[in-house]
Design a protein around this motif. Sequence first.
Motif, PDB file in Angstrom:
ATOM      1  N   UNK A 231     104.576  26.474 -64.346  1.00  8.58           N
ATOM      2  CA  UNK A 231     104.837  25.927 -63.039  1.00  8.58           C
ATOM      3  C   UNK A 231     103.820  27.111 -62.019  1.00  8.58           C
ATOM      4  N   UNK A 232     103.749  26.611 -60.842  1.00  7.99           N
ATOM      5  CA  UNK A 232     102.956  27.512 -59.971  1.00  7.99           C
ATOM      6  C   UNK A 232     104.094  27.940 -58.843  1.00  7.99           C
ATOM      7  N   UNK A 233     104.375  29.122 -59.054  1.00  4.94           N
ATOM      8  CA  UNK A 233     105.467  29.670 -58.072  1.00  4.94           C
ATOM      9  C   UNK A 233     104.764  29.992 -56.902  1.00  4.94           C
ATOM     10  N   UNK A 234     105.310  29.296 -55.902  1.00  7.81           N
ATOM     11  CA  UNK A 234     104.920  29.633 -54.277  1.00  7.81           C
ATOM     12  C   UNK A 234     105.929  30.777 -53.712  1.00  7.81           C
ATOM     13  N   UNK A 235     105.611  31.842 -53.971  1.00 10.10           N
ATOM     14  CA  UNK A 235     106.645  32.726 -53.685  1.00 10.10           C
ATOM     15  C   UNK A 235     106.086  33.609 -52.145  1.00 10.10           C
TER      16      UNK A 235
END
Length: 378
Positions: A231-235
């Motif tokens: 998953x691409x975590x958009x923090x």
Amino acid sequence: MVVDHAVVKRCAADRPCRRRIMLAAAWVTDSLPFLCWAVTEIFWRDNSTTMVMSSMWIFFVYMVTAVGRLPLNIALLASHRLWALLAGVALSLALEAAFVYGMAVTRTDYVVNRVEIVSDRLPASFDGYTIVQISDMHIGSMVRPRRELERIVGLCNAQEADMVAYCGDLINIRHSETAAVADILKRLRARDGVYSVLGNHDLGVYVRDTISQPVEENTRRVSAAERSLGWRLLDDRTEYLHRGEDSVSLTGISFRREWAETQHSSDLPAAGIEKAYVGVPHGVFNITLSHVPQMWDDIVAAGYGDLTLSGHVHSMQMKIPVGKRGISPAALRYRRWSGLYTERGHSLYVNDGVGCVLFPMRVGARPEITVLVLVSER
């Protein structure tokens, strides 16, 4: 007719005993939340998965017995007539049946809702772009995590979406909840990938033993677990999706520890969200993932969020399906709590989530997977 006086006397003698037993049972069920709190405070140093699940089931028993008995109690206080007693019994039985059905059936009765988002700012090349939105798995509070996640991931993949947006609360209490189901979560897929943000539960703010498991460490491990899933975590950052020469911006705003005390308030402090949009041009169509829907006004005020996707509320896991949005206690606490909201050319969708907290049931509020179809008016 011959009357057996011995039987009559025995029945009369039994009545006080039965009354005492019924009163004792009522006292025990009414005291369940307090007893549960006392036991956890004395015997458990931390909110372990076992303790949390036990508490959820105890609270469920309380809902069925004590809360379910309320209509009968009210009827007995209001009138001594037979019709009032019968009405109270019927309403109590119906309420108890709804709770049991909500646990046994509705809790995993997943619904796929398809919603169109129309905008004249969306590039024509993104017309028909599909987003699968899911939220609030709360893995540690699932009754059968592997079986339930198999169904959720299967339903999501069946939509063959361009993108999956996961809107927070992957875990319930601690990062270790993901270990036993990581192989299933890795199967979640979409053409442009799976994007996520962190929710309040993902931060570890409900871990009591913060010495052996600091909040920061729990947050770091959950973030690492999501990245290990692919998953691409958009923090608090932005990426871009492309179709030919066109692009849309995709921003993620993760939950913050300072919001924990006011997470159900409509007045969450928005200071700091601007860093997620650094360098993002206002002329580009923007999709923002924000776990809490309360951020929507601030996102729009900053000039972004043509489409904002949120979770967090679950409709408080109780909703009477009447009208466009239904009737839920969540409406008493949140301005925007479920479904699609459109104002001033901006759209917010609040997903009802797929998991549970506090009690293992959903009364009317079916667990939701949303398919959002972007439509360009250009």
